[in-house]
Design a protein around this motif. Structure first.
Motif, PDB file in Angstrom:
ATOM      1  N   LYS A  23       0.542  -1.170   0.237  1.00 12.97           N
ATOM      2  CA  LYS A  23      -0.510   0.231  -0.126  1.00 12.97           C
ATOM      3  C   LYS A  23       1.020   1.457  -0.386  1.00 12.97           C
ATOM      4  O   LYS A  23       0.586   2.692   0.053  1.00 12.97           O
ATOM      5  N   LYS A  24       2.013   1.034  -0.456  1.00  9.78           N
ATOM      6  CA  LYS A  24       2.870   2.143  -0.900  1.00  9.78           C
ATOM      7  C   LYS A  24       3.012   3.025   0.449  1.00  9.78           C
ATOM      8  O   LYS A  24       3.106   3.997   0.767  1.00  9.78           O
ATOM      9  N   SER A  62       3.075   7.157   1.059  1.00 10.96           N
ATOM     10  CA  SER A  62       2.162   7.823   0.466  1.00 10.96           C
ATOM     11  C   SER A  62       0.745   8.661   1.465  1.00 10.96           C
ATOM     12  O   SER A  62       0.001   9.337   1.008  1.00 10.96           O
ATOM     13  N   ASN A  64      -1.443   9.482   4.748  1.00 11.56           N
ATOM     14  CA  ASN A  64      -2.479   9.562   5.351  1.00 11.56           C
ATOM     15  C   ASN A  64      -2.837   7.740   4.696  1.00 11.56           C
ATOM     16  O   ASN A  64      -3.304   8.157   3.457  1.00 11.56           O
ATOM     17  N   ASP A  65      -3.412   6.468   4.973  1.00 11.42           N
ATOM     18  CA  ASP A  65      -4.226   6.055   4.675  1.00 11.42           C
ATOM     19  C   ASP A  65      -5.323   6.732   4.527  1.00 11.42           C
ATOM     20  O   ASP A  65      -6.638   6.998   5.377  1.00 11.42           O
ATOM     21  N   VAL A  66      -5.953   6.710   2.947  1.00  9.28           N
ATOM     22  CA  VAL A  66      -7.041   7.229   2.376  1.00  9.28           C
ATOM     23  C   VAL A  66      -8.716   6.505   2.602  1.00  9.28           C
ATOM     24  O   VAL A  66      -9.352   6.933   3.664  1.00  9.28           O
ATOM     25  N   ARG A 248     -10.531   5.024  -7.896  1.00  9.66           N
ATOM     26  CA  ARG A 248      -9.319   4.753  -8.582  1.00  9.66           C
ATOM     27  C   ARG A 248      -9.826   6.300 -10.193  1.00  9.66           C
ATOM     28  O   ARG A 248     -10.384   6.060 -11.395  1.00  9.66           O
TER      29      ARG A 248
HETATM   30  N1  COA Z   1      -3.810   4.521   1.054  1.00 13.77           N
HETATM   31  C1  COA Z   1      -4.729   4.195   0.813  1.00 13.77           C
HETATM   32  N2  COA Z   1      -4.149   3.205  -0.031  1.00 13.77           N
HETATM   33  C2  COA Z   1      -3.139   3.549  -0.820  1.00 13.77           C
HETATM   34  C3  COA Z   1      -2.642   4.894  -0.742  1.00 13.77           C
HETATM   35  C4  COA Z   1      -2.428   5.858   0.664  1.00 13.77           C
HETATM   36  N3  COA Z   1      -2.648   6.984   1.044  1.00 13.77           N
HETATM   37  N4  COA Z   1      -1.356   5.456  -1.592  1.00 13.77           N
HETATM   38  C5  COA Z   1      -1.292   4.355  -2.208  1.00 13.77           C
HETATM   39  N5  COA Z   1      -2.497   3.143  -2.268  1.00 13.77           N
HETATM   40  C6  COA Z   1      -2.508   1.944  -2.051  1.00 13.77           C
HETATM   41  C7  COA Z   1      -3.533   1.608  -3.867  1.00 13.77           C
HETATM   42  O1  COA Z   1      -4.889   1.805  -3.943  1.00 13.77           O
HETATM   43  C8  COA Z   1      -3.191   0.635  -4.547  1.00 13.77           C
HETATM   44  O2  COA Z   1      -3.381  -0.605  -4.263  1.00 13.77           O
HETATM   45  P1  COA Z   1      -4.765  -1.973  -4.334  1.00 13.77           P
HETATM   46  O3  COA Z   1      -3.190  -2.277  -4.960  1.00 13.77           O
HETATM   47  O4  COA Z   1      -4.981  -2.631  -3.298  1.00 13.77           O
HETATM   48  O5  COA Z   1      -5.334  -1.041  -5.263  1.00 13.77           O
HETATM   49  C9  COA Z   1      -1.786   0.753  -3.466  1.00 13.77           C
HETATM   50  O6  COA Z   1      -1.245   1.098  -2.207  1.00 13.77           O
HETATM   51  C10 COA Z   1      -0.545   0.887  -4.872  1.00 13.77           C
HETATM   52  O7  COA Z   1      -1.027   2.256  -5.164  1.00 13.77           O
HETATM   53  P2  COA Z   1      -1.450   2.954  -6.596  1.00 13.77           P
HETATM   54  O8  COA Z   1      -1.655   3.962  -6.809  1.00 13.77           O
HETATM   55  O9  COA Z   1      -1.347   1.675  -7.809  1.00 13.77           O
HETATM   56  O10 COA Z   1       1.313   2.717  -6.537  1.00 13.77           O
HETATM   57  P3  COA Z   1       1.458   3.799  -8.345  1.00 13.77           P
HETATM   58  O11 COA Z   1       2.869   3.726  -7.926  1.00 13.77           O
HETATM   59  O12 COA Z   1       0.639   4.324  -8.672  1.00 13.77           O
HETATM   60  O13 COA Z   1       1.276   5.291  -6.742  1.00 13.77           O
HETATM   61  C11 COA Z   1       1.543   6.827  -5.493  1.00 13.77           C
HETATM   62  C12 COA Z   1       1.680   5.799  -6.049  1.00 13.77           C
HETATM   63  C13 COA Z   1       1.789   6.692  -3.981  1.00 13.77           C
HETATM   64  C14 COA Z   1       2.133   7.747  -6.332  1.00 13.77           C
HETATM   65  C15 COA Z   1      -0.353   7.284  -5.330  1.00 13.77           C
HETATM   66  O14 COA Z   1      -0.563   5.626  -4.695  1.00 13.77           O
HETATM   67  C16 COA Z   1      -0.065   8.557  -4.617  1.00 13.77           C
HETATM   68  O15 COA Z   1      -0.395   9.299  -4.482  1.00 13.77           O
HETATM   69  N6  COA Z   1      -0.966   8.053  -3.504  1.00 13.77           N
HETATM   70  C17 COA Z   1      -1.167   8.865  -2.608  1.00 13.77           C
HETATM   71  C18 COA Z   1      -2.560   8.998  -1.586  1.00 13.77           C
HETATM   72  C19 COA Z   1      -2.539  10.616  -1.102  1.00 13.77           C
HETATM   73  O16 COA Z   1      -3.367  11.347  -1.974  1.00 13.77           O
HETATM   74  N7  COA Z   1      -2.285  10.220   0.009  1.00 13.77           N
HETATM   75  C20 COA Z   1      -1.911  12.014   0.791  1.00 13.77           C
HETATM   76  C21 COA Z   1      -3.277  12.013   1.566  1.00 13.77           C
HETATM   77  S1  COA Z   1      -3.317  13.339   2.703  1.00 13.77           S
END
Ligand code: COA
Length: 257
Positions: A23-24, A62, A64-66, A248
């Motif tokens: 979950k990054k 990435s 806080n967990d959304v 998404r």
């Molecule tokens: N909360 C919950 N789940 C998250 C997350 C978050 N902050 N960031 C990533 N994940 C999850 C995705 O939903 C995905 O889950 P899945 O495999 O079950 O579908 C998995 O982690 C991989 O993320 P993904 O977005 O597919 O990877 P990526 O390499 O394309 O992008 C990031 C990585 C970090 C750039 C992108 O996930 C992102 O921008 N996340 C930020 C979310 C956010 O806005 N956070 C700020 C909160 S204040």
């Protein structure tokens, strides 16, 4: 202790490693609680001289967990995220961070409260709070304009523009940009281990002095941001944006006045 937070001990250095790579390294309530516990114990343990925070080679966090934001929003000051950030803010010993890959949201904000920050050149730092229907947090609305000026801070905090490791160094958010994750961690570890050789109370006094100017104002801003952030998390704008991330799809703010 959350399985997603690993703690390693090497001489007087305590390393806290985020370990939820699928979950990054998104930060859950359980992870914040574990990190708070680790920090509190480290602060009370005289044999710990410094703390190192890191993630994986390809991702710091990435943010806080959304899903947590939607299901259990931190609307009270006793919420795990507030407790963690308060503990970091008050931590008396040096905190060093090693950052590779994305550092989103609180992943960037928390760096503003670390003492030394090492980043890989490919690190991508971003504070997309407004894009999520939220607002800046934990002092970033005060610290960033002071560091970068109002204009740049507005790009980062209003538009959520991302920036890379070398830019973070140029702006004074980080100390040095390294070629890759392994070099970044090695450098951060080397610098954190230096505290082993230094007089601990001289380090603590000096850290306190370095962080003293404007501290009361910063405390007030952190409180104000916290109240607003909690309110915003329950707003229809934030619910739309956070739901859009989970589904998404792009957020649609067209219906909001
Ligand atoms: N909360 C919950 N789940 C998250 C997350 C978050 N902050 N960031 C990533 N994940 C999850 C995705 O939903 C995905 O889950 P899945 O495999 O079950 O579908 C998995 O982690 C991989 O993320 P993904 O977005 O597919 O990877 P990526 O390499 O394309 O992008 C990031 C990585 C970090 C750039 C992108 O996930 C992102 O921008 N996340 C930020 C979310 C956010 O806005 N956070 C700020 C909160 S204040």
């Amino acid at each position: 202790m959350s399985e997603h937070v690993l703690v390693e001990r090497e001489e007087g250095l305590l390393t806290l490693r985020l370990n939820r790579l699928d979950k990054k390294n998104a930060l859950t309530r359980a992870m914040y609680s574990s990190m708070t516990e680790v920090l509190q114990q480290a602060d009370a343990d005289p044999s710990v001289r410094a703390l190192l925070i890191t993630g994986g080679d390809a991702c710091f966090t990435s943010g806080n967990d959304v899903a947590d934001f939607l299901q259990a929003p931190p609307t009270s000051q006793d919420s795990p995220v507030f407790q963690f950030m308060r503990t970091l803010f008050e931590f008396s010993k040096p905190v060093v961070a090693a950052v590779s890959g994305p550092a989103v949201g609180i992943g960037t904000t928390l760096l503003l409260h670390c003492d030394l920050v090492y980043v890989s050149r490919d690190a991508v730092l971003k504070m997309p709070f407004v894009s999520l229907g939220l607002c800046p947090e934990f002092g970033s609305s005060l610290i960033l304009p002071r560091l970068l000026g109002q204009a740049k801070a507005a790009e980062l905090l209003l538009l959520g523009e991302s920036f890379r490791g070398e830019q973070a160094v140029a702006w004074g958010i980080a100390n040095q940009a390294l070629a890759n994750g392994a070099e970044t961690l090695a450098k951060a570890r080397e610098m954190a281990l230096r505290f082993q050789q230094l007089a601990p109370s001289a380090v603590a006094d000096s850290k306190r002095l370095l962080r003293a100017p404007g501290r009361e104002e910063l405390r007030r801003v952190i409180e104000e941001e916290g109240v607003l952030f909690g309110q915003r998390l329950r707003s229809p704008e934030a619910i739309e944006a956070l739901s859009a991330f989970m589904q998404r799809r792009p957020a649609d703010f067209s219906k909001f006045a």
